[in-house]
Motif scaffolding. Structure first.
Motif, PDB file in Angstrom:
ATOM      1  N   GLY A 689       0.838  -1.200   0.000  1.00  0.00           N
ATOM      2  CA  GLY A 689       0.000   0.000   0.000  1.00  0.00           C
ATOM      3  C   GLY A 689       0.863   1.235   0.000  1.00  0.00           C
ATOM      4  N   GLN A 690       0.243   2.340   0.322  1.00  0.00           N
ATOM      5  CA  GLN A 690       1.009   3.577   0.321  1.00  0.00           C
ATOM      6  C   GLN A 690       1.883   3.657   1.565  1.00  0.00           C
ATOM      7  OE1 GLN A 690      -1.203   7.032   1.709  1.00  0.00           O
ATOM      8  NE2 GLN A 690      -2.984   5.793   1.353  1.00  0.00           N
ATOM      9  N   ALA A 833      -8.863   3.385  12.975  1.00  0.00           N
ATOM     10  CA  ALA A 833      -9.167   2.865  11.650  1.00  0.00           C
ATOM     11  C   ALA A 833      -8.211   1.725  11.353  1.00  0.00           C
ATOM     12  CB  ALA A 833      -9.015   3.957  10.604  1.00  0.00           C
ATOM     13  N   ALA A 834      -8.491   1.004  10.318  1.00  0.00           N
ATOM     14  CA  ALA A 834      -7.580  -0.047   9.902  1.00  0.00           C
ATOM     15  C   ALA A 834      -7.404   0.027   8.394  1.00  0.00           C
ATOM     16  CB  ALA A 834      -8.130  -1.407  10.309  1.00  0.00           C
ATOM     17  N   LEU A 835      -6.254  -0.377   7.941  1.00  0.00           N
ATOM     18  CA  LEU A 835      -6.034  -0.398   6.501  1.00  0.00           C
ATOM     19  C   LEU A 835      -6.910  -1.473   5.858  1.00  0.00           C
ATOM     20  CD1 LEU A 835      -2.173  -0.076   6.190  1.00  0.00           C
ATOM     21  CD2 LEU A 835      -3.903   1.702   6.289  1.00  0.00           C
ATOM     22  N   ALA A 836      -7.152  -1.293   4.578  1.00  0.00           N
ATOM     23  CA  ALA A 836      -7.996  -2.240   3.867  1.00  0.00           C
ATOM     24  C   ALA A 836      -7.465  -3.660   3.977  1.00  0.00           C
ATOM     25  CB  ALA A 836      -8.090  -1.830   2.401  1.00  0.00           C
ATOM     26  N   THR A 837      -6.152  -3.776   4.009  1.00  0.00           N
ATOM     27  CA  THR A 837      -5.544  -5.105   4.003  1.00  0.00           C
ATOM     28  C   THR A 837      -5.236  -5.601   5.407  1.00  0.00           C
ATOM     29  OG1 THR A 837      -3.399  -4.065   3.781  1.00  0.00           O
ATOM     30  CG2 THR A 837      -4.473  -4.760   1.748  1.00  0.00           C
TER      31      THR A 837
ATOM     32  N   MET B 230     -10.381   0.832   5.483  1.00  0.00           N
ATOM     33  CA  MET B 230     -10.388   1.637   4.275  1.00  0.00           C
ATOM     34  C   MET B 230      -9.956   0.813   3.074  1.00  0.00           C
ATOM     35  SD  MET B 230      -8.633   5.110   5.685  1.00  0.00           S
ATOM     36  CE  MET B 230      -7.335   4.364   6.631  1.00  0.00           C
ATOM     37  N   THR B 231     -10.526   1.124   1.933  1.00  0.00           N
ATOM     38  CA  THR B 231      -9.983   0.555   0.714  1.00  0.00           C
ATOM     39  C   THR B 231      -8.703   1.317   0.420  1.00  0.00           C
ATOM     40  OG1 THR B 231     -11.111   2.135  -0.694  1.00  0.00           O
ATOM     41  CG2 THR B 231     -12.299   0.112  -0.174  1.00  0.00           C
ATOM     42  N   LYS B 232      -7.902   0.773  -0.469  1.00  0.00           N
ATOM     43  CA  LYS B 232      -6.666   1.479  -0.823  1.00  0.00           C
ATOM     44  C   LYS B 232      -6.977   2.824  -1.433  1.00  0.00           C
ATOM     45  CE  LYS B 232      -3.395  -2.247  -1.208  1.00  0.00           C
ATOM     46  NZ  LYS B 232      -2.472  -3.012  -2.055  1.00  0.00           N
ATOM     47  N   SER B 235      -7.987   5.211   1.275  1.00  0.00           N
ATOM     48  CA  SER B 235      -6.835   5.584   2.056  1.00  0.00           C
ATOM     49  C   SER B 235      -5.955   6.590   1.299  1.00  0.00           C
ATOM     50  CB  SER B 235      -6.092   4.287   2.389  1.00  0.00           C
ATOM     51  OG  SER B 235      -4.841   4.539   2.811  1.00  0.00           O
ATOM     52  N   LEU B 236      -5.815   6.377   0.011  1.00  0.00           N
ATOM     53  CA  LEU B 236      -5.089   7.342  -0.822  1.00  0.00           C
ATOM     54  C   LEU B 236      -5.808   8.685  -0.836  1.00  0.00           C
ATOM     55  CD1 LEU B 236      -4.093   5.284  -3.983  1.00  0.00           C
ATOM     56  CD2 LEU B 236      -2.532   6.614  -2.570  1.00  0.00           C
ATOM     57  N   GLU B 311      -2.237   2.830  -8.333  1.00  0.00           N
ATOM     58  CA  GLU B 311      -2.850   3.750  -7.363  1.00  0.00           C
ATOM     59  C   GLU B 311      -3.887   4.638  -8.040  1.00  0.00           C
ATOM     60  OE1 GLU B 311       0.627   4.378  -4.007  1.00  0.00           O
ATOM     61  OE2 GLU B 311       0.874   5.366  -5.941  1.00  0.00           O
TER      62      GLU B 311
END
Lengths: 848, 410
Positions: A689-690, A833-837, B230-232, B235-236, B311
């Motif tokens: 991810g980012q 919050a949590a990341l999607a993954t 969050m989806t990526k 989140s972006l 992205e």
């Protein structure tokens, strides 16, 4: 300099209770003295600065010590020109005050000494609260700690009783605090002690982080050896704690100085457990849940710190299998006047699923009587050498540097600290035999840390640099180049790298400067499956430990029986740094010992004060001297040569099967400077991810501990930990659960790596096994839930965002645990919050 | 416990002899009836990192006034310092926009308790006029000043802040960390503008003031988006886009960039993909749509976010979905309004849009302690009035959420 009132009023010890009671009015400086030789103390306080010190102040704006405390940073011109060795980071060389190497006896760690929890203990009397801008004085601290614990520990945070400093705090803040709880642990269920009735504390230790002050010896009676057995008895090597008259069987009077020739550390310069040296050791037994009450005795005023260190703290027990509320979460910090109860269950991982009828004697604890108390869990998870330290968000590096660290030895049936008991389970590592467990006659903790000081000898730190802070004096147990008396027999050394950003590599040489082979027996505090002979075989180099990153522990066995009384041996640090980004590599031992490698101070502008180091890193070189004494006893300890690869096993490594690995959740954590626009702050990318900086309210990974991957093995995952760039080194630490290494840069681990359970994974440029670009590890979570962390243990990087949060969850937990936001008034929560993954990771099974 | 407290109080009131040596951490000077504070000068964080450390060079603000860096800008203040240049194609605009978000959360603390300094590292180009225009574009209000000055002076400030990487001499390599600190207490930290603006505002507004304000920006939490898994793309969006763009009505009017409601319908996918990939190039090529927006939005250039193709695709997917959700929410809002509930502001629509995209999770405050022992002995969870907590503690249907939002608004 501190102004100390002249009107001392010593306390009177009440012979009946043993408690100190006030004899009258407390002096303005509130200095309470308990059983400290008064003349000694005053004499030392009034000692005028030495000539060296005075010279150091010449030419400054005031010509006094004020100049150096104002600013030790080097001139912009030098900064702009760059320096060959930026050591200390952004500062001039630390003055040595004429201190010669190996002229002070090394202090052995002082045991906290655990006690059983009292029933109905009375409220404490006497002040524990400091003025707002000073640390609690030594007398206040000692007085507080020498009384039984009060208020009693509770499952949920004690938000009922009041912070004893409330009035002071309100005056400092200029407002009233509607609430001011005495305990800083976040309130409510999320930070209640998990499984409290099951693992309620059986014993406790009370201490606190306090400003430097003379030791009053109140822990003398709490030492297991009691200064009466083995080498600690009269006539033994360690009966006298400092090697000078007046210190027989006591630590009373020991002051915090890096060297006797150097000035005593000011209460605002150095903050450590109890506020005293020797450094502190917690000795804990498996199966005996222990509670650490950590008090915050620091100034309420955050400016009272000599320019570094923050007065809010949180304590992380490094690699403990501990529930999250006692793991020292970076955002669960507590304030001056408050305490925080950390409860460490001391259970073997696998408690819920393996050996649940406690039938295997290898899963056991010393019973105090030569036998074994059998306990539940997986004996292969037995741990040995830990440490605990501050984990304050954004301030870990400063606070740990300032002294907020202690070591912790776990004792078990396998590793009981008694070399004589031959029960088929005890591994009989060098230790001693007078006590049933926890003998330290031949089992020595060593904590390394590089320090820098101002011209007046007070600790100094540069909070503005981000590469990683380096000092120019490598200390052992807070002491500059000490010596240690040893017997001509086998010793175990528990070696901790407690630096901020410095990687170490220790070599052992004799007085002819020849490398001396020895053994590595434990890695990250975990006894390995096999010992590794550091003798030039199997890829090792004779007499050289592997590189050791910050936070990493190596237990080594050195046999001095080949030396003769009077012989001297040396630990030599071989790793050169030019800055805190990464080490430059190891300097060959012969170059160091022959003097070819010769760090030198130079005075650029002719003002008589050295401006920089050239030709070498001043922390490379001999750091600790061993002085061999005759041994008349019988060394009953194991022979490490019997346990090398192909021979007997110490503690076999747990290994998941291929099938288990194939179904394990995979996650990737990339440490580096993120791509995209935020390419400068230290970041961690989770699962491709980012790049993310540290946000304590965002969870990057959530592991369901109720979804076991295989019978009894807990929840298994595979984590790839990799370096985003080659120009940096990141020693990565995962909290709570240790892992085994599956691959390093795609290859099966070699040498000591393959026998180790690890909590530190040092990623570097790759290309050799010392610091691969990438680790693939297997890790499993079980027994406890909550919010944990994973971060770079170059604590400067950690404080600059290289830290992520992960959560261990029970099945059915749907929300991410709320994030505590502490304040003087108590702890509130914000949503997380949590990341999607976070739940899924980035795939299943190992990566090629 | 009470005995202990009484004893301490008694003893400490005695400690009143002598002068009040220092008032560190106090903005209002010594307090009446104070005790002696046993710290001589020279050892507080504020003195160690005081006049002797910081250069007192002259900078010129976008208000065309001259300031001495230490005396006028740092001394006794809580500050946020970052380094930018107005022709920066990517990082600076985003960083500035993110800072604007933080400033918004800090509200009236700006210019009173907290000061933002954005210092140009290209002072030759960035004249007072240019900076004034830039400040206007980002709606920099009270307490936020953009500075120009002598290049060497600014270099020195960067060095002292620890925000100049000696390795990277390219302007584009400048550090994107910002330094936040309280000069008086000497508490200094590096922070990234790309972190959660609410958390940043708490650190700057509360923590750096030694929590002296009684939770002044408590309400800020109320406005914090209730983040969940969050989806990526989301989140972006939150870290890269939300500083300048919103979906739906209301808030969008106050942001730097266009409202993105329906953007994936309005524009060609191919055009959007390229716009996200290299807006700076398209602006340079004078792409008509790009230029039109540039003029329409105060000449705030869309920054190059250095996004990967993956992205960009995640982001566009998110925007497509989000537009649908926002429209749905608006419609639901009208419906609710028609049901004679109080009128709903645009922020509610946005809030519900955010929330409806996440998994609807029931509250499980005690989920961690699924062990019965712990549950039994644990006390009631003491979450206090941090606004957003209400969000998760309620089972979330869209209507339910709106009701919560409504209740909060009133």
């Amino acid at each position: 300099m501190l102004r100390i009132s002249n009107s001392f009023r010593p306390l009177v010890i009440n012979p009946a209770s043993g408690h100190a009671i006030s004899s009258g009015i407390i002096a303005a400086a509130s200095t309470w003295l308990i059983a400290i030789p008064l003349t000694f103390l005053i004499a030392d306080l009034l000692t005028p600065p030495t000539e060296t010190m005075l010279a150091a102040f010449a030419g400054g704006p005031t010509g006094t010590s004020l100049d150096v405390t104002l600013n030790n940073a080097i001139s912009p011109a030098l900064l702009l020109n760059g320096r060959q060795f930026d050591i200390p980071s952004g500062s001039r060389p630390s003055p040595r005050f004429g201190a010669q190497p190996f002229t002070q006896q090394m202090l052995l760690f002082e045991e906290f000494g655990s006690e059983t929890l009292p029933v109905g203990a009375p409220a404490k009397v006497g002040p524990s609260a400091p003025e707002t801008a000073v640390c609690a004085t030594g007398g206040q601290v000692d007085h507080h700690l020498s009384q039984a614990i009060y208020p009693p520990p509770t499952c949920s945070s004690n938000t009922v009783d009041i912070n004893p400093q409330r009035n002071l705090i309100e005056r400092l803040l200029g407002r009233s605090c509607a609430t001011a709880p005495c305990e800083g642990r976040p309130g409510g269920t999320d930070f209640s002690h998990q499984r409290w009735t099951e693992f309620g504390p059986q014993v406790y230790v009370e201490t606190g982080i306090a400003g430097s002050h003379p030791n009053c010896g109140f822990r003398d009676a709490k030492q297991r050896h009691g200064y009466a057995t083995g080498e600690f008895a009269p006539g033994g090597l360690y009966h006298n704690t400092v090697g000078a008259p007046g210190f027989d069987g006591t630590t009373a009077g020991i002051r915090i100085k890096l060297h006797p020739s150097m000035p005593e550390q000011d209460p605002l310069s150095l903050w450590t457990f109890d506020g005293t040296l020797p450094p502190k050791l917690m000795m804990a037994r498996y199966g005996e849940a222990i509670l650490l009450r950590n008090n915050n005795f620091l100034p309420a005023d955050p400016s009272a710190n000599r320019g570094f260190g923050l007065h809010t703290i949180t304590t992380h027990e490094h690699n403990g299998h501990n529930p999250a509320e006692s793991d020292g979460f970076a955002n669960a910090f507590f304030f001056p006047g408050q305490y925080y109860d950390y409860r460490w269950p001391m259970i073997l991982a696998g408690y819920d699923t393996i050996n649940t009828n406690a039938s295997d004697p290898r899963a056991g604890s010393p019973d105090g009587n030569g036998g074994i108390t059998k306990i539940r869990g997986d004996w292969r998870e037995t741990m040995s050498t830990h440490w605990f330290h501050d984990h304050m968000v954004d301030f870990t590096s400063q606070n740990v540097y300032k002294g907020n660290l202690a070591m912790m030895n776990y004792y078990s049936a396998l590793d009981r600290g008694n070399e004589a008991i031959n029960d088929g389970v005890n591994l009989r590592l060098p230790s001693g035999s007078s006590l049933d467990w926890g003998n330290r006659d031949y089992d020595v903790n060593l904590a390394f840390g590089d320090k820098a000081t101002t011209a007046d000898g007070q600790l100094w730190f540069n909070p503005f640099q981000t590469n990683g802070f380096l000092g120019d004096m490598l200390t052992v147990n807070f002491q500059y180049k000490p010596y240690l008396e040893v017997r001509a027999r086998k010793y175990r050394f528990r070696i901790l790298n407690g630096c901020v950003a410095r990687i170490l590599k220790l070599g052992l040489v004799n007085q002819k400067n020849q490398p001396v082979p020895f053994y590595l027996v434990a890695n990250d505090g975990n006894i390995m499956e096999h010992t590794v002979a550091l003798d030039g075989t199997l890829g090792t180099k004779t007499g050289e430990l592997p590189e050791q990153s910050i936070g990493e522990r190596f237990d080594a066995i050195i046999d001095f029986s080949n030396s003769r009384p009077g012989d001297k041996l040396y630990f030599v640090n071989m790793i050169e740094h030019k800055d805190g980004k990464k080490p430059e590599g190891a300097i060959p031992l012969r170059n160091i010992t022959s003097g070819v490698y010769r760090p030198t101070e130079v005075d650029n502008n002719g003002d008589g004060v050295a401006d920089q180091w050239i030709n070498g890193d001043p922390c490379v070189g001999k750091v600790l001297e061993f002085r061999v004494n005759a041994y008349s006893g019988t060394d009953l300890s194991m022979n490490p040569a019997d346990f090398v690869e192909g021979r007997q096993k110490l503690i076999p490594l747990w290994k998941p099967t291929a099938a288990e690995l194939a179904s394990a959740t995979h996650r990737t954590f990339e440490f580096g400077r993120g791509g995209g626009t935020d390419n400068k702050p230290w970041t961690i990318k989770a699962n491709g991810g980012q790049s993310l900086g540290a946000d304590m309210s965002v969870s990057s990974a959530k592991c369901n501990i109720d979804a076991p991957s295989a019978a009894g093995m807990g929840h298994l995952e595979i984590w790839t930990i990799k370096n985003g760039g080659a120009g940096w080194m990141h020693p990565v630490h995962v909290h709570y659960e240790e892992g085994i290494i599956l691959k390093m840069d795609g290859l099966a681990p070699k040498s000591f790596w393959k026998w180790s359970r690890k909590d530190m994974y040092r990623i570097g440029a790759g290309g050799n096994n010392e610091a691969p670009r990438e680790f693939q590890i297997a890790i499993h979570m079980r027994e406890f839930a909550g919010t944990y962390m994973e971060h770079c243990h170059n604590t400067t990087h950690e404080d600059n965002s290289m830290l992520l949060r992960w959560d261990s969850e029970h099945a059915g937990q749907l929300t991410t645990l709320a994030t505590p936001i502490p304040a003087w008034d108590g702890v509130q929560y914000i949503n997380s919050a949590a990341l999607a993954t976070a739940r899924t990771g980035d795939g299943i099974g190992p990566r090629r | 416990m009470s005995t202990k407290v009484t004893t301490i109080a008694t003893i400490l009131t005695i400690c009143s002899a002598g002068a009040y040596a220092t008032a560190q951490g106090h903005d209002k000077g010594p307090l009446p009836g104070t005790h002696e504070v046993v710290v001589a000068s020279g050892v507080t964080g504020g003195e160690v990192w005081g006049a002797n450390y910081w250069p007192n060079v002259t900078l010129t603000g976008h208000d065309n006034k001259k300031y001495q860096f230490f005396d006028d800008l740092l001394k006794d203040k809580v500050v946020v310092i970052d380094f930018i240049y107005t022709t920066c194609p990517d990082a600076c605009p985003l960083e500035t926009a993110k800072l604007a978000e933080v400033a918004e959360v800090l509200g009236e603390q700006m210019g009173d308790d907290v000061f933002f300094y954005s210092i140009s590292i290209d002072p030759k180009t960035d004249s007072v006029e240019v900076l004034a225009e830039y400040a206007k574009r980002y709606r920099a209000g009270k307490g936020w000043t953009f500075f120009t000055g002598d290049e060497e002076d600014i270099k020195l400030i960067r060095l002292k802040c620890g925000l100049m990487d000696l390795g990277g001499q390219q302007r584009e390599d400048h550090s994107l960390d910002m330094l936040v600190g309280n000069q008086k207490t000497g508490r200094w930290m590096k922070q990234s503008a790309f972190e959660n603006p609410y958390m940043l505002a708490t650190i700057i507004g509360d923590w750096l003031h030694n929590y002296k304000q009684p939770r002044k920006n408590l309400l800020s939490y109320e406005k914090a988006p209730a983040l969940q898994n969050m989806t990526k793309g989301e989140s972006l969006f939150r870290t890269r886009c939300s500083a300048c763009h919103v979906f739906g009505q209301g808030d969008g009017l106050t942001r730097q960039g266009p409202n993105l409601l329906g953007v994936t319908d309005r524009r060609e996918r191919k055009w959007l993909e390229r716009w996200l990939l290299e807006p700076d190039v398209m602006l340079a090529e004078k792409d008509p749509v790009a230029i039109e927006m540039f003029e329409a939005f105060n000449k705030v250039a869309m920054p190059n976010l250095r996004l990967s193709q993956l992205e960009i695709s995640q982001l566009l997917d998110y925007m497509t979905k989000q537009s649908l959700v926002a429209e749905l929410a608006d419609r639901t809002a009208s419906l609710t309004s028609a049901m004679q509930l109080k009128p709903i502001g645009s922020c509610c629509a946005k809030k519900s849009a955010d929330s409806s995209n996440k998994q609807h999770e029931p509250s499980s405050g005690s989920a961690k302690n699924s062990d019965p022992n712990a549950g039994a002995t644990a006390s009631i969870k003491s979450k206090t009035a941090m606004g957003t907590t209400a969000m998760v503690s309620i089972g979330m249907g869209l209507i339910g959420l709106l009701t919560v939002a409504l209740r909060r608004r009133n």
